[in-house]
Design a protein around this motif. Sequence first.
Motif, PDB file in Angstrom:
ATOM      1  N   PHE A 111     -98.022 -54.040  26.824  1.00  0.00           N
ATOM      2  CA  PHE A 111     -96.891 -54.287  27.731  1.00  0.00           C
ATOM      3  C   PHE A 111     -95.582 -54.534  26.974  1.00  0.00           C
ATOM      4  O   PHE A 111     -94.503 -54.472  27.545  1.00  0.00           O
ATOM      5  CB  PHE A 111     -97.187 -55.501  28.625  1.00  0.00           C
ATOM      6  N   MET A 112     -95.692 -54.826  25.666  1.00  0.00           N
ATOM      7  CA  MET A 112     -94.500 -55.127  24.872  1.00  0.00           C
ATOM      8  C   MET A 112     -94.576 -54.345  23.556  1.00  0.00           C
ATOM      9  O   MET A 112     -95.617 -54.312  22.898  1.00  0.00           O
ATOM     10  CB  MET A 112     -94.398 -56.619  24.586  1.00  0.00           C
ATOM     11  N   TYR A 113     -93.454 -53.740  23.197  1.00  0.00           N
ATOM     12  CA  TYR A 113     -93.368 -52.928  21.985  1.00  0.00           C
ATOM     13  C   TYR A 113     -92.089 -53.310  21.251  1.00  0.00           C
ATOM     14  O   TYR A 113     -91.037 -53.485  21.873  1.00  0.00           O
ATOM     15  CB  TYR A 113     -93.332 -51.444  22.368  1.00  0.00           C
ATOM     16  N   GLY A 114     -92.171 -53.451  19.940  1.00  0.00           N
ATOM     17  CA  GLY A 114     -90.976 -53.803  19.193  1.00  0.00           C
ATOM     18  C   GLY A 114     -91.026 -53.355  17.750  1.00  0.00           C
ATOM     19  O   GLY A 114     -92.080 -52.975  17.219  1.00  0.00           O
ATOM     20  N   TRP A 115     -89.859 -53.417  17.134  1.00  0.00           N
ATOM     21  CA  TRP A 115     -89.714 -53.026  15.733  1.00  0.00           C
ATOM     22  C   TRP A 115     -88.493 -53.767  15.219  1.00  0.00           C
ATOM     23  O   TRP A 115     -87.620 -54.177  16.002  1.00  0.00           O
ATOM     24  CB  TRP A 115     -89.517 -51.527  15.659  1.00  0.00           C
ATOM     25  N   SER A 116     -88.373 -53.943  13.915  1.00  0.00           N
ATOM     26  CA  SER A 116     -87.257 -54.732  13.393  1.00  0.00           C
ATOM     27  C   SER A 116     -86.698 -54.138  12.104  1.00  0.00           C
ATOM     28  O   SER A 116     -87.338 -53.322  11.449  1.00  0.00           O
ATOM     29  CB  SER A 116     -87.711 -56.179  13.164  1.00  0.00           C
ATOM     30  N   PHE A 117     -85.485 -54.585  11.778  1.00  0.00           N
ATOM     31  CA  PHE A 117     -84.826 -54.137  10.548  1.00  0.00           C
ATOM     32  C   PHE A 117     -83.918 -55.238  10.028  1.00  0.00           C
ATOM     33  O   PHE A 117     -83.589 -56.183  10.735  1.00  0.00           O
ATOM     34  CB  PHE A 117     -84.025 -52.846  10.786  1.00  0.00           C
ATOM     35  N   GLN A 118     -83.540 -55.090   8.757  1.00  0.00           N
ATOM     36  CA  GLN A 118     -82.547 -55.963   8.132  1.00  0.00           C
ATOM     37  C   GLN A 118     -81.275 -55.144   7.954  1.00  0.00           C
ATOM     38  O   GLN A 118     -81.328 -54.029   7.427  1.00  0.00           O
ATOM     39  CB  GLN A 118     -83.017 -56.435   6.759  1.00  0.00           C
ATOM     40  N   ASP A 119     -80.130 -55.698   8.376  1.00  0.00           N
ATOM     41  CA  ASP A 119     -78.868 -54.979   8.202  1.00  0.00           C
ATOM     42  C   ASP A 119     -78.436 -55.035   6.744  1.00  0.00           C
ATOM     43  O   ASP A 119     -79.180 -55.516   5.872  1.00  0.00           O
ATOM     44  CB  ASP A 119     -77.796 -55.491   9.172  1.00  0.00           C
ATOM     45  N   LEU A 120     -77.248 -54.553   6.436  1.00  0.00           N
ATOM     46  CA  LEU A 120     -76.785 -54.467   5.049  1.00  0.00           C
ATOM     47  C   LEU A 120     -76.706 -55.816   4.355  1.00  0.00           C
ATOM     48  O   LEU A 120     -76.804 -55.903   3.134  1.00  0.00           O
ATOM     49  CB  LEU A 120     -75.409 -53.781   5.006  1.00  0.00           C
ATOM     50  N   ASP A 121     -76.525 -56.887   5.134  1.00  0.00           N
ATOM     51  CA  ASP A 121     -76.433 -58.238   4.576  1.00  0.00           C
ATOM     52  C   ASP A 121     -77.753 -58.996   4.643  1.00  0.00           C
ATOM     53  O   ASP A 121     -77.810 -60.165   4.287  1.00  0.00           O
ATOM     54  CB  ASP A 121     -75.343 -59.024   5.298  1.00  0.00           C
ATOM     55  N   GLY A 122     -78.803 -58.357   5.129  1.00  0.00           N
ATOM     56  CA  GLY A 122     -80.110 -59.005   5.209  1.00  0.00           C
ATOM     57  C   GLY A 122     -80.355 -59.764   6.501  1.00  0.00           C
ATOM     58  O   GLY A 122     -81.386 -60.414   6.642  1.00  0.00           O
ATOM     59  N   HIS A 123     -79.426 -59.706   7.470  1.00  0.00           N
ATOM     60  CA  HIS A 123     -79.654 -60.341   8.765  1.00  0.00           C
ATOM     61  C   HIS A 123     -80.790 -59.610   9.470  1.00  0.00           C
ATOM     62  O   HIS A 123     -80.887 -58.381   9.404  1.00  0.00           O
ATOM     63  CB  HIS A 123     -78.396 -60.295   9.643  1.00  0.00           C
ATOM     64  N   LEU A 124     -81.640 -60.369  10.162  1.00  0.00           N
ATOM     65  CA  LEU A 124     -82.798 -59.787  10.828  1.00  0.00           C
ATOM     66  C   LEU A 124     -82.482 -59.439  12.277  1.00  0.00           C
ATOM     67  O   LEU A 124     -81.950 -60.260  13.027  1.00  0.00           O
ATOM     68  CB  LEU A 124     -83.972 -60.768  10.789  1.00  0.00           C
ATOM     69  N   TRP A 125     -82.841 -58.222  12.659  1.00  0.00           N
ATOM     70  CA  TRP A 125     -82.635 -57.705  14.013  1.00  0.00           C
ATOM     71  C   TRP A 125     -83.967 -57.211  14.548  1.00  0.00           C
ATOM     72  O   TRP A 125     -84.652 -56.443  13.877  1.00  0.00           O
ATOM     73  CB  TRP A 125     -81.639 -56.540  13.998  1.00  0.00           C
ATOM     74  N   GLU A 126     -84.333 -57.661  15.739  1.00  0.00           N
ATOM     75  CA  GLU A 126     -85.527 -57.164  16.413  1.00  0.00           C
ATOM     76  C   GLU A 126     -85.090 -56.388  17.654  1.00  0.00           C
ATOM     77  O   GLU A 126     -84.162 -56.800  18.345  1.00  0.00           O
ATOM     78  CB  GLU A 126     -86.434 -58.317  16.841  1.00  0.00           C
ATOM     79  N   VAL A 127     -85.770 -55.296  17.911  1.00  0.00           N
ATOM     80  CA  VAL A 127     -85.503 -54.502  19.104  1.00  0.00           C
ATOM     81  C   VAL A 127     -86.831 -54.394  19.845  1.00  0.00           C
ATOM     82  O   VAL A 127     -87.847 -54.023  19.241  1.00  0.00           O
ATOM     83  CB  VAL A 127     -84.962 -53.099  18.745  1.00  0.00           C
ATOM     84  N   ALA A 128     -86.826 -54.733  21.122  1.00  0.00           N
ATOM     85  CA  ALA A 128     -88.084 -54.768  21.870  1.00  0.00           C
ATOM     86  C   ALA A 128     -87.933 -54.181  23.263  1.00  0.00           C
ATOM     87  O   ALA A 128     -86.879 -54.264  23.888  1.00  0.00           O
ATOM     88  CB  ALA A 128     -88.588 -56.200  21.973  1.00  0.00           C
TER      89      ALA A 128
END
Length: 138
Positions: A111-128
């Motif tokens: 029911f839930m799907y997600g993936w994540s990345f670190q931007d150029l400065d290392g900040h963490l972003w999750e997309v779900a």
Amino acid sequence: MAIQAEQTFINMSVKNLDKSRTFFEQIGFEFNENFSDNNAACMIINSQTFVMLLGEEFFQTFTKKSVADSTKMTEVIIALSADSREAVDELVNKAFAAGASPSGDQMDHGFMYGWSFQDLDGHLWEVAYMEEPELPLE
């Protein structure tokens, strides 16, 4: 009485404002030029939520604390919702193409799907993406 903010501004320190702005433009975000200059760029998440990308020196003027090195420490994880699994993959793949680093493996709980990345400065972003639960028929 519950507090309800009209708008949300997330302030984020970046090492190179121009590179960070270009990175987020490449993955599809737009900016409000009324709140952007050579010290800051106002990235639009939605009509009520914004990320203020602030050059590190300018960011430091807002706090007496040391600014965290986000390549070594996590100060926050920003989570964004997407309207489909494909939209999750599209945004994260655009981030990788623009220079982001992986943050975690894809997660699929049905029911839930997600993936994540670190931007150029290392900040963490999750997309779900989360499926809306089916309401019982009355």
